[in-house]
Motif scaffolding. Structure first.
Motif, short mmCIF file in Angstrom:
data_model
loop_
_atom_site.label_atom_id
_atom_site.label_comp_id
_atom_site.label_asym_id
_atom_site.label_seq_id
_atom_site.Cartn_x
_atom_site.Cartn_y
_atom_site.Cartn_z
N UNK A 57 7.43 16.39 -4.73
CA UNK A 57 6.21 17.19 -4.65
C UNK A 57 5.26 16.57 -3.62
N UNK A 58 4.64 17.43 -2.85
CA UNK A 58 3.68 16.96 -1.87
C UNK A 58 2.26 17.30 -2.31
N UNK A 59 2.09 17.68 -3.54
CA UNK A 59 0.77 18.10 -3.99
C UNK A 59 -0.15 16.92 -4.30
N UNK A 60 0.36 15.70 -4.24
CA UNK A 60 -0.43 14.52 -4.57
C UNK A 60 -1.05 13.90 -3.31
N UNK A 61 -1.44 14.74 -2.37
CA UNK A 61 -1.93 14.23 -1.09
C UNK A 61 -3.33 13.64 -1.17
N UNK A 62 -4.09 13.92 -2.22
CA UNK A 62 -5.43 13.34 -2.29
C UNK A 62 -5.38 11.83 -2.51
N UNK A 63 -4.29 11.32 -3.06
CA UNK A 63 -4.13 9.87 -3.21
C UNK A 63 -3.61 9.24 -1.92
N UNK A 64 -3.05 10.05 -1.07
CA UNK A 64 -2.46 9.54 0.17
C UNK A 64 -3.50 8.88 1.05
N UNK A 65 -4.67 9.48 1.18
CA UNK A 65 -5.71 8.91 2.04
C UNK A 65 -6.14 7.53 1.53
N UNK A 66 -6.32 7.39 0.22
CA UNK A 66 -6.70 6.09 -0.34
C UNK A 66 -5.60 5.05 -0.12
N UNK A 67 -4.35 5.45 -0.32
CA UNK A 67 -3.24 4.53 -0.11
C UNK A 67 -3.16 4.08 1.34
N UNK A 68 -3.32 5.03 2.27
CA UNK A 68 -3.24 4.70 3.69
C UNK A 68 -4.39 3.78 4.10
N UNK A 69 -5.59 4.03 3.60
CA UNK A 69 -6.72 3.16 3.92
C UNK A 69 -6.47 1.75 3.41
N UNK A 70 -5.90 1.64 2.23
CA UNK A 70 -5.58 0.33 1.67
C UNK A 70 -4.54 -0.41 2.52
N UNK A 71 -3.51 0.30 2.93
CA UNK A 71 -2.47 -0.31 3.74
C UNK A 71 -3.02 -0.74 5.10
N UNK A 72 -3.79 0.13 5.73
CA UNK A 72 -4.37 -0.20 7.04
C UNK A 72 -5.29 -1.40 6.93
N UNK A 73 -6.06 -1.46 5.87
CA UNK A 73 -6.96 -2.60 5.67
C UNK A 73 -6.18 -3.91 5.54
N UNK A 74 -5.08 -3.88 4.81
CA UNK A 74 -4.26 -5.08 4.64
C UNK A 74 -3.60 -5.49 5.96
N UNK A 75 -3.12 -4.52 6.73
CA UNK A 75 -2.50 -4.83 8.01
C UNK A 75 -3.54 -5.40 8.97
N UNK A 76 -4.75 -4.83 8.98
CA UNK A 76 -5.82 -5.36 9.83
C UNK A 76 -6.16 -6.80 9.45
N UNK A 77 -6.18 -7.10 8.16
CA UNK A 77 -6.47 -8.45 7.70
C UNK A 77 -5.39 -9.43 8.17
N UNK A 78 -4.14 -9.03 8.07
CA UNK A 78 -3.04 -9.89 8.52
C UNK A 78 -3.14 -10.16 10.01
N UNK A 79 -3.40 -9.12 10.80
CA UNK A 79 -3.51 -9.30 12.26
C UNK A 79 -4.72 -10.15 12.61
N UNK A 80 -5.82 -9.91 11.93
CA UNK A 80 -7.03 -10.67 12.21
C UNK A 80 -6.79 -12.16 11.91
N UNK A 81 -6.12 -12.45 10.79
CA UNK A 81 -5.82 -13.84 10.44
C UNK A 81 -4.86 -14.46 11.45
N UNK A 82 -3.91 -13.66 11.95
CA UNK A 82 -2.93 -14.18 12.89
C UNK A 82 -3.55 -14.47 14.26
N UNK A 83 -4.49 -13.63 14.67
CA UNK A 83 -5.09 -13.78 15.99
C UNK A 83 -6.19 -14.82 16.00
N UNK A 84 -7.01 -14.84 14.97
CA UNK A 84 -8.15 -15.76 14.96
C UNK A 84 -7.80 -17.11 14.45
#
Length: 106
Positions: free
Chosen positions: A79-106
């Motif tokens: 089912x693709x009807x659960x898309x309202x949770x998708x935005x929250x999940x994607x923001x969480x994943x992007x935030x974690x990836x940004x944190x990893x890159x920021x830690x790796x670069x700085x």
């Protein structure tokens, strides 16, 4: 070859791209150019399938084909009807990836 390496690295640095994008590009460009400029390695024409270039090319092509297939096909029962949770999940994943890159670069 040295002029090519210097030119591409210069373009990476002045491209005004994000730091992680530049690091990713350099990470793939520099090893390939080092192999190309090394006379003992060079560009192997006889054993192409045993090279890093072949591995990168094949995994890229296979990854693209899987992405296209996954985009155009939806398995039955999914089912693709659960898309309202998708935005929250994607923001969480992007935030974690940004944190990893920021830690790796700085």
């Amino acid at each position: 070859c040295w002029l090519n390496v210097a030119g591409v690295l210069f373009l990476f640095l002045i491209s005004n791209s994000a730091k992680h994008t530049i690091m990713f590009g350099m990470r793939w460009f520099i090893p390939f150019m080092m192999d190309l400029m090394n006379p003992s390695v060079g560009v192997p024409l006889t054993k192409f399938f045993a090279t890093d270039v072949c591995a990168v090319a094949l995994t890229s092509i296979i990854g693209v084909l899987i992405a296209i297939l996954a985009t155009f096909t939806i398995p039955p029962g999914v089912q693709i009807s659960d898309t309202h949770h998708l935005e929250d999940d994607l923001k969480s994943i992007v935030s974690k990836v940004e944190t990893v890159w920021k830690d790796a670069v700085d």
